[in-house]
Design a protein around this motif. Structure first.
Motif, PDB file in Angstrom:
ATOM      1  N   GLY A   1      24.940  35.847  51.181  1.00 46.90           N
ATOM      2  CA  GLY A   1      25.001  36.486  52.495  1.00 46.90           C
ATOM      3  C   GLY A   1      24.435  37.897  52.452  1.00 46.90           C
ATOM      4  N   GLY A   2      24.760  38.618  51.392  1.00 43.35           N
ATOM      5  CA  GLY A   2      24.196  39.962  51.224  1.00 43.35           C
ATOM      6  C   GLY A   2      22.692  39.917  51.020  1.00 43.35           C
TER       7      GLY A   2
ATOM      8  N   GLN B   1      27.533  45.492  44.366  1.00 43.91           N
ATOM      9  CA  GLN B   1      28.282  44.404  44.985  1.00 43.91           C
ATOM     10  C   GLN B   1      27.726  43.050  44.557  1.00 43.91           C
ATOM     11  N   ALA B   2      26.414  42.953  44.519  1.00 45.98           N
ATOM     12  CA  ALA B   2      25.781  41.700  44.094  1.00 45.98           C
ATOM     13  C   ALA B   2      26.132  41.396  42.640  1.00 45.98           C
ATOM     14  N   ARG B   3      26.159  42.412  41.794  1.00 48.10           N
ATOM     15  CA  ARG B   3      26.516  42.194  40.390  1.00 48.10           C
ATOM     16  C   ARG B   3      27.935  41.636  40.257  1.00 48.10           C
ATOM     17  N   VAL B   4      28.872  42.212  41.003  1.00 47.60           N
ATOM     18  CA  VAL B   4      30.260  41.727  40.955  1.00 47.60           C
ATOM     19  C   VAL B   4      30.326  40.285  41.466  1.00 47.60           C
TER      20      VAL B   4
ATOM     21  N   GLY C   1      29.775  33.185  38.437  1.00 47.95           N
ATOM     22  CA  GLY C   1      29.588  32.596  37.110  1.00 47.95           C
ATOM     23  C   GLY C   1      30.900  32.342  36.403  1.00 47.95           C
ATOM     24  N   ALA C   2      31.798  33.323  36.424  1.00 45.72           N
ATOM     25  CA  ALA C   2      33.079  33.164  35.730  1.00 45.72           C
ATOM     26  C   ALA C   2      33.886  32.021  36.326  1.00 45.72           C
ATOM     27  N   SER C   3      33.946  31.953  37.640  1.00 44.61           N
ATOM     28  CA  SER C   3      34.714  30.878  38.278  1.00 44.61           C
ATOM     29  C   SER C   3      34.047  29.524  38.069  1.00 44.61           C
ATOM     30  N   GLY C   4      32.714  29.499  38.119  1.00 44.05           N
ATOM     31  CA  GLY C   4      32.001  28.241  37.869  1.00 44.05           C
ATOM     32  C   GLY C   4      32.210  27.736  36.452  1.00 44.05           C
ATOM     33  N   PHE C   5      32.085  28.627  35.489  1.00 43.18           N
ATOM     34  CA  PHE C   5      32.288  28.219  34.094  1.00 43.18           C
ATOM     35  C   PHE C   5      33.749  27.857  33.826  1.00 43.18           C
ATOM     36  N   TYR C   6      34.672  28.567  34.475  1.00 39.93           N
ATOM     37  CA  TYR C   6      36.084  28.220  34.351  1.00 39.93           C
ATOM     38  C   TYR C   6      36.322  26.786  34.846  1.00 39.93           C
TER      39      TYR C   6
ATOM     40  N   ALA D   1      37.969  28.802  45.482  1.00 40.91           N
ATOM     41  CA  ALA D   1      37.924  29.839  46.520  1.00 40.91           C
ATOM     42  C   ALA D   1      37.152  31.064  46.032  1.00 40.91           C
ATOM     43  N   ILE D   2      37.428  31.514  44.825  1.00 45.24           N
ATOM     44  CA  ILE D   2      36.698  32.660  44.258  1.00 45.24           C
ATOM     45  C   ILE D   2      35.218  32.334  44.157  1.00 45.24           C
ATOM     46  N   HIS D   3      34.903  31.130  43.714  1.00 48.09           N
ATOM     47  CA  HIS D   3      33.510  30.718  43.555  1.00 48.09           C
ATOM     48  C   HIS D   3      32.780  30.737  44.909  1.00 48.09           C
ATOM     49  N   VAL D   4      33.364  30.088  45.894  1.00 52.92           N
ATOM     50  CA  VAL D   4      32.720  30.011  47.210  1.00 52.92           C
ATOM     51  C   VAL D   4      32.614  31.390  47.847  1.00 52.92           C
ATOM     52  N   LEU D   5      33.671  32.177  47.806  1.00 54.95           N
ATOM     53  CA  LEU D   5      33.631  33.506  48.415  1.00 54.95           C
ATOM     54  C   LEU D   5      32.619  34.422  47.727  1.00 54.95           C
TER      55      LEU D   5
END
Length: 151
Positions: free
Chosen positions: A15-16, A50-53, A59-64, A4-8
């Motif tokens: 989207g931005g 916002q893009a940086r966050v 990346g963090a969720s993908g690597f997790y 969910a974190i990754h997709v959002l």
């Protein structure tokens, strides 16, 4: 939760990028024609953080997820070609948002170059269009590839 974190975060990020590319940049070019750098500064101050966050969260969720699934070897497996595309696109944005953009901003601070603001603005629009199209392609590849489609 990681999915969910990754997709959002990807939705927020791309989207931005789509909003900036297809709505804000064309509007700013039309409405701020004599001073496009005002528009660029506005976008950088408001959307870049916002893009940086979003990029960090993606990346963090993908690597997790890769770690949790013990899936690091997927990067060397042809059937997971889409994962390489996603990681490469993510890395491109990490470089743009955390290295290229800050260095470029510092280098241009207080320095006048021979390039007009409108020329820089048009170049930035072209770069954004390419990045957006590439992002949409990578998302499409991720959806297709994660469903088991190989080429």
């Amino acid at each position: 939760a990681a999915i969910a974190i990754h997709v959002l975060s990807v939705v927020w990020w791309i989207g931005g990028l789509a909003m900036v590319t297809t709505v804000l940049l064309p509007a700013f070019q039309r409405d701020f024609h004599p001073a496009p750098e005002v528009a660029l500064d506005y976008i950088e101050r408001h959307f870049a953080p916002q893009a940086r966050v979003a990029v960090i969260l993606a990346g963090a969720s993908g690597f997790y997820m890769l770690g949790r699934l013990h899936a690091w070897s997927w990067f060397t497996t042809a059937s997971y070609w889409w994962l390489d595309a996603m990681a490469a696109y993510w890395l491109l944005f990490v470089l743009i948002l955390f290295v290229v953009e800050p260095l470029g901003r510092r280098a241009s601070a207080g320095k006048r170059t021979g390039t007009s603001g409108s020329h820089k603005f048009r170049r930035m629009q072209r770069v954004h269009i390419v990045l957006l199209l590439l992002g949409l392609l990578v998302i499409g590849c991720g959806v297709i590839g994660s469903r088991g489609v190989s080429f």
